[in-house]
Write a protein that holds these residues in place. Structure first.
Motif, short mmCIF file in Angstrom:
data_model
loop_
_atom_site.label_atom_id
_atom_site.label_comp_id
_atom_site.label_asym_id
_atom_site.label_seq_id
_atom_site.Cartn_x
_atom_site.Cartn_y
_atom_site.Cartn_z
N PHE A 88 -53.79 105.91 -49.40
CA PHE A 88 -53.89 105.01 -50.54
C PHE A 88 -54.66 103.74 -50.18
N LEU A 89 -54.34 103.13 -49.04
CA LEU A 89 -54.99 101.89 -48.64
C LEU A 89 -56.48 102.09 -48.37
N LYS A 90 -56.88 103.28 -47.98
CA LYS A 90 -58.29 103.57 -47.74
C LYS A 90 -59.05 103.87 -49.02
N GLU A 91 -58.36 104.46 -50.00
CA GLU A 91 -59.06 104.97 -51.19
C GLU A 91 -58.94 104.07 -52.40
N SER A 92 -58.00 103.14 -52.41
CA SER A 92 -57.76 102.35 -53.61
C SER A 92 -57.71 100.86 -53.30
N ASN A 93 -58.17 100.06 -54.25
CA ASN A 93 -58.05 98.60 -54.14
C ASN A 93 -56.88 98.08 -54.95
N CYS A 94 -56.09 98.98 -55.53
CA CYS A 94 -54.92 98.53 -56.28
C CYS A 94 -53.86 98.00 -55.32
#
Length: 456
Positions: free
Chosen positions: A297-303
């Motif tokens: 998640f931390l690699k793929e999203s800026n949310c």
């Protein structure tokens, strides 16, 4: 061919004792199990297969059972999809299950220009239309509308009911195509901010002991369309009444990162600048601590990311959050230190549900300060919301303030969140409706027997 785009009343206290308005988001409930649905094509995993012991005997979840339970955490592919990954509802394409570039390709595959895709996208998510029906497609080419009527489905959810709490919090019940029911919460706040709390699963597989949804076990994952439409429906139904909906939190029913494929896809759709256009920092994904999925998640999203901590020792967290038996505190927190070094100006939100006599001591406050050292973070202290069958009781407001002050004096940035919507079972950890078969209540460690008996 169009270009593909990649999307990236409470108070807060800091070390100087300043007070600033804070978001009143709702924490997500958690639980443990898995069964088939229109969005899952893997073989059925029943609540019994995940819990070797009968739910009715309330025996402790063994380590071997926890290991079996962990095997359900791998992502499951969605059922009813073409090889291209286009989501289907029967023989029709489900429009709200596609990112913009996917919608654009699909429109072009039917012989229409990319500009038609953009016009359709804006009617689904923008221009104050939030379309549910083909009849709401004014301004589109007549032939294009005819193609949509024949090949596309607009709605993924069916409105069932809406309950309004005394503080203005609203809980919407949606029926899915397979008859299951999910719940979405709308939380009006001061200063014109309104938050929609969306569900990502029907039930939950994490079996967190303080959570009502955890009693359900997991029925199935929600599709991206079913997640997105909760936010779309909230805007469509309530924007005139509650004002602009500014924040989305994945803190409703389910463990979002257990359904990571559909959750990341839904988040991408929510933040698309041509549609709903939520700020990535105002879309928060909450998790009980699935370490590999957090890395992804931390690699793929800026949310934004919220991690439910809820304990300062493995002994307590193993009990109240069984996922800790797989990913313990050290593994979880070391991973966050490592990953957050790679993200600029990014802070994780730690959620901490305060349970009287269990995790609210002065020693817990001091341990929490040590645990989060070196992690860019904020800490959300959350009042426990009682529910049927609960073993716990809320920490007193006086003790919550004492706990908060210890953290603030150490330089931590703290939010103190009180209950919202609890008189309609719309508050943190109160969503869902357990059936006759329920997830097991885990054995209480001997040192906390007195606290739990006092709660009873």
């Amino acid at each position: 061919m169009g270009l593909m785009r990649k999307r990236r009343g409470e108070w807060s206290w800091s070390e100087r004792g300043r007070i600033t308005a804070a978001s009143s988001m709702a924490i997500h409930p958690f639980s443990f199990s898995s069964v088939p649905s229109t969005s899952i094509s893997s073989p059925p995993l029943t609540t019994h297969s995940l819990f070797p012991h009968s739910f009715s005997n309330a025996r402790s979840l063994s380590i071997s059972a926890a290991a079996t339970l962990q095997s359900s955490l791998s992502p499951t592919p969605a059922e009813g999809q073409e090889n291209s990954g286009i989501p289907m509802k029967g023989s029709k394409v489900l429009l709200k299950g596609m990112r913009y570039h996917e919608l654009e390709k699909w429109v072009q595959s039917h012989g229409y220009r990319p500009a038609q895709a953009l016009m359709l996208w804006k009617r689904l998510y923008g221009n104050n239309i939030w379309a549910h029906y083909n009849e709401e497609m004014e301004g589109l080419n007549k032939d294009f509308k005819g193609m949509l009527a024949e090949h596309a489905e607009f709605k993924a959810l069916h409105f069932k009911d809406m309950l309004t709490a005394s503080d203005g919090t609203k809980k919407i019940l949606f029926t899915l195509d397979d008859g299951l029911v999910i719940e979405t919460v709308i939380i009006p706040c001061r200063r014109g901010r309104t938050t929609v709390c969306v569900s990502s699963q029907v039930g939950c597989a994490m079996n967190c002991q303080f959570c009502y949804t955890g009693r359900m076990g997991l029925k199935r994952n929600l599709s991206a369309a079913e997640i997105v439409e909760q936010a779309v429906f909230a805007r469509r139904l309530l924007s005139r009444e509650v004002g602009t909906i500014t924040n989305v939190v994945f803190m409703g029913m389910g463990e979002p990162l257990h359904n990571i494929e559909n959750v990341i896809k839904a988040a991408d759709i929510l933040v698309d600048e041509h549609g709903l256009h939520f700020s990535p920092r105002k879309v928060t994904i909450s998790t009980s601590g699935l370490v590999p999925q957090i890395r992804r998640f931390l690699k793929e999203s800026n949310c934004a990311l919220a991690v439910s901590l809820n304990a300062t020792t493995d002994e307590v967290r193993n009990w109240v959050m069984p996922i800790n038996r797989k990913y313990n505190l050290r593994l979880l927190l070391d991973m966050l230190r490592e990953e957050l070094c790679l993200k600029h100006n990014y802070k994780v939100l730690f959620e901490y549900v305060m349970l009287a006599g269990v995790n609210d001591s002065i020693e817990d406050a001091k341990r929490l300060i040590e645990l989060v050292q070196g992690i860019p973070c904020k800490i959300n202290l959350i009042s426990f919301n009682p529910h049927s069958g609960s073993q716990f009781k809320p920490t007193s407001e006086e003790k919550m303030i004492q706990f908060r002050n210890i953290l603030a004096e150490a330089g931590c940035v703290i939010f103190l969140r009180l209950s919202r919507g609890d008189d309609q079972m719309a508050a943190c950890g109160q969503l869902g409706k357990p059936g006759e078969i329920q997830a097991p209540v885990l054995k209480v460690p001997a040192k906390f027997q007195t606290a739990v008996e006092a709660s009873a």
